[in-house]
Write an enzyme that holds these catalytic residues in place. Structure first.
Site, short mmCIF file in Angstrom:
data_model
loop_
_atom_site.label_atom_id
_atom_site.label_comp_id
_atom_site.label_asym_id
_atom_site.label_seq_id
_atom_site.Cartn_x
_atom_site.Cartn_y
_atom_site.Cartn_z
N SER A 119 -1.56 -63.17 24.17
CA SER A 119 -0.49 -62.82 22.76
C SER A 119 0.50 -63.73 22.34
CB SER A 119 -0.08 -61.64 22.92
OG SER A 119 -0.81 -60.36 23.55
N HIS A 140 -8.42 -62.82 20.99
CA HIS A 140 -7.25 -62.43 21.11
C HIS A 140 -7.66 -61.03 20.14
CE1 HIS A 140 -2.77 -61.13 19.91
NE2 HIS A 140 -3.44 -60.53 21.00
N GLU A 152 -8.54 -62.60 16.52
CA GLU A 152 -7.41 -63.49 15.95
C GLU A 152 -7.79 -64.14 16.78
OE1 GLU A 152 -2.96 -63.11 15.05
OE2 GLU A 152 -3.26 -62.89 17.14
N ASN A 190 0.72 -61.03 15.86
CA ASN A 190 2.41 -61.03 17.04
C ASN A 190 4.26 -61.40 16.51
OD1 ASN A 190 1.08 -58.91 18.49
ND2 ASN A 190 0.18 -60.78 20.33
#
Ligand SMILES: NC(=O)c1ccc[n+]([C@@H]2O[C@H](COP(=O)([O-])OP(=O)(O)OC[C@H]3O[C@@H](n4cnc5c(N)ncnc54)[C@H](O)[C@@H]3O)[C@@H](O)[C@H]2O)c1
Length: 284
Positions: A119, A140, A152, A190
């Site tokens: 992450s 991701h 991602e 994130n």
């Protein structure tokens, strides 16, 4: 589907969800777990998830059986030796991920691409631990992997164009919407999401509203499908603290320093849905 056999390392929330996504897209999946209990739990969880889809008429019985038959579990890294692609999805801890990369480097056949579901951690930093860093990039997924469309695709400087292109093609074959992102802590989602989640915990500490009140406010006021506390519980509070710690180290911004309540809840074993309680109680 450009990869016939896909290995997954890690049998937590994300590893098990990704296994279903990849098997549904048509590849054979072998998932490596540390214990036979967690390996069995992944296969039971997959059967339950597929049964729910049959009940909702999203799959026929026959299709669900085919998807189930594509997934097996092992405790041995060596059983991933003939995989064309390996997706690492173990706990968000740099040393643990480096250890896994090192183990995989010993057994991967030539040409295998290795991705990480990290992450926040540096994908380049992980890539340097293996013999062919040009075959490493980030992939991701979002939680739940079966439902969330985004992935991602993280391009470290070390990755070859062929690697990144193959992973984008794979993501599309999995029915996902890939967005290529720079190898910077938190990538896009994130980096934007976690200051918000952390701030929600701060507002709770300031008694601005209750847990339920803050969740209702963000759903009704911003049109979000779930509020910050339901989302923290879904992500896992231990994973959330690890993500905030990594962002804090990378950016040195006070908004990223995990609120003490988060750490306290983790130390009490309140990890969210996966432990049965977090900000909410899941009655397990
Ligand atoms: N939870 C989310 O919402 C989410 C979303 C996207 C990406 N991720 C990332 O996915 C990865 C896995 O997260 P998760 O939510 O599935 O976590 P989880 O806590 O559900 O599972 C963690 C997994 O890591 C394994 N593990 C722990 N210590 C290990 C060790 N020393 N050696 C080998 N395996 C070990 C555990 O057995 C488990 O299978 C992390 O990198 C996380 O940041 C999580």
């Amino acid at each position: 589907m450009n990869f016939q056999k896909v290995g997954i390392v890690g049998s937590g929330i994300m590893g098990s969800g990704i296994a279903e996504v990849v098997a549904t897209a048509g590849a054979t999946v072998i998932l490596r777990s540390r214990t036979s209990q967690t390996a069995d739990a992944v296969l039971v969880g997959l059967e339950k998830s597929l049964a729910r889809k049959v009940a909702k008429q999203l799959h026929s019985h026959a299709t669900a059986n085919i998807i189930r038959s594509r997934v097996s579990a092992t405790m041995e890294f060596a059983d991933l030796a003939d995989c064309d692609l390996i997706i690492e999805s173990v706990v968000e801890d740099l040393d643990t991920k480096k250890m896994v990369f090192h183990e995989l480097d010993q057994i991967m056949k030539p040409g295998t691409i290795l991705t990480t579901n990290t992450s926040t951690l540096s994908v380049a930093g992980l890539a340097t631990t293996i013999s062919h860093p040009e075959r490493v990039c980030g992939l991701h997924f979002f939680n739940p992997a079966q439902a969330m469309p985004l992935v991602e695709v993280v391009r470290p400087l070390s990755a070859s164009d062929e690697t990144v292109e193959a992973i984008i093609e794979f993501a599309l074959a999995c029915g996902k919407e890939p967005v290529e992102v720079k190898d910077q802590a938190g990538f896009v989602v994130n980096a934007l999401l976690f200051p918000y989640l952390n701030h929600a915990v701060r507002l709770l500490g300031q008694e601005v509203a209750t847990i339920e009140g803050i969740d209702i406010a963000m759903k009704g006021g911003c049109g979000f499908p779930m509020g910050p506390f339901a989302l923290l519980d879904l992500i896992g509070l231990d994973t959330s603290v690890a993500i905030l710690d990594a962002l804090d180290v990378a950016f040195g911004d006070a908004n990223f320093a995990p609120e003490p309540l988060l750490r306290q809840m983790v130390s009490e074993g309140k990890l969210g849905r996966k432990s049965g309680s977090g900000f909410y109680d899941y009655g397990q």
